[in-house]
Every structure is written in structure tokens, then in C-alpha cells.
Design a protein around this motif. Sequence first.
Motif, PDB file in Angstrom:
ATOM      1  N   HIS A  82       0.831  -1.197   0.000  1.00 26.09           N
ATOM      2  CA  HIS A  82       0.000   0.000   0.000  1.00 26.09           C
ATOM      3  C   HIS A  82       0.869   1.250   0.000  1.00 26.09           C
ATOM      4  O   HIS A  82       0.653   2.176  -0.786  1.00 26.09           O
ATOM      5  N   VAL A  86       0.914   3.982  -3.082  1.00 19.67           N
ATOM      6  CA  VAL A  86       0.542   5.379  -2.811  1.00 19.67           C
ATOM      7  C   VAL A  86       1.709   6.307  -3.160  1.00 19.67           C
ATOM      8  O   VAL A  86       1.509   7.380  -3.740  1.00 19.67           O
ATOM      9  N   SER A  92      -5.573   5.769  -3.067  1.00 18.46           N
ATOM     10  CA  SER A  92      -6.063   4.852  -2.051  1.00 18.46           C
ATOM     11  C   SER A  92      -7.511   5.188  -1.743  1.00 18.46           C
ATOM     12  O   SER A  92      -7.854   6.332  -1.454  1.00 18.46           O
ATOM     13  N   VAL A 107      -7.475   0.252  -3.677  1.00 17.64           N
ATOM     14  CA  VAL A 107      -7.028   1.388  -4.472  1.00 17.64           C
ATOM     15  C   VAL A 107      -7.910   1.466  -5.716  1.00 17.64           C
ATOM     16  O   VAL A 107      -8.678   0.547  -6.006  1.00 17.64           O
TER      17      VAL A 107
END
Length: 121
Positions: A82, A86, A92, A107
Motif C-alpha cells: 500500500h 501510494v 487509495s 485502491v
Amino acid sequence: MTAPNLFLVYVRDAERSTAFYRGLLGIEPVFTSPRYVAFEVAPGVLFALWTGRSEHAVPGTPRTSEVGLMLPGPAAEIDKLHERWVAQGVRSVEPPTDEVFGRTFVVADPDGNLLRVSPID
């Protein structure tokens, strides 16, 4: 009866979406055309992008399904992925959280299609 072997996602711009998924998943398409691009995600199983129904590929369209990516390893690996996505500019929708099936996050691609990352069942 055969199992589903084609997962199709509507996109507005096949070239942009191909670049997005190529970078996100680290795989190359097995078939490319101006309006349809297919990635083989397992032997005989395709994940494809299609502009044929681009009126459905707008961020304001409600999403009632998700593309899933199940990862091996501990929950920390899901958090790391994650963070990496990002940092690459991926939007996200749902930060990492614990659900009944384990650590997960969601996402969105440039057209608002949802991708959920979770542990292997």
C-alpha cells in the motif's frame, strides 16, 4: 463446466490504463490493440482492459465489484505494498485495515475501477 477465465475492466484510455497496470502489477500484455489489451495472470486466465464500453468507465459510476490481488506473507507485506503504490501516485480508496479474512486495502485505477489487496485465503 469451465471456470471463469476472462476478467474484463472497462477503461476510457487503453494506452493509459495499460501503462498503469503494467507498472502496478509488473507484467506485460499478451495481446494489445487500440481498444482491448489482455494480460495473462495465470495459465489460460486473462485480465483485460476494454474501451468498448467506455461510458461505464467514469469515476462517478458506482462500483459494485473489485479486482482482487491476494498476496502471500504476513500483514506487514500488505501494508508495505500500500505504501509503495501510494508513493507511486495510486489513489487509495480504503487504507489498510483488518477484516474477517485478514489485512486488506483498496485502491482505484484512473477510471475508478477498484482493486482490493488481501492475504491468500
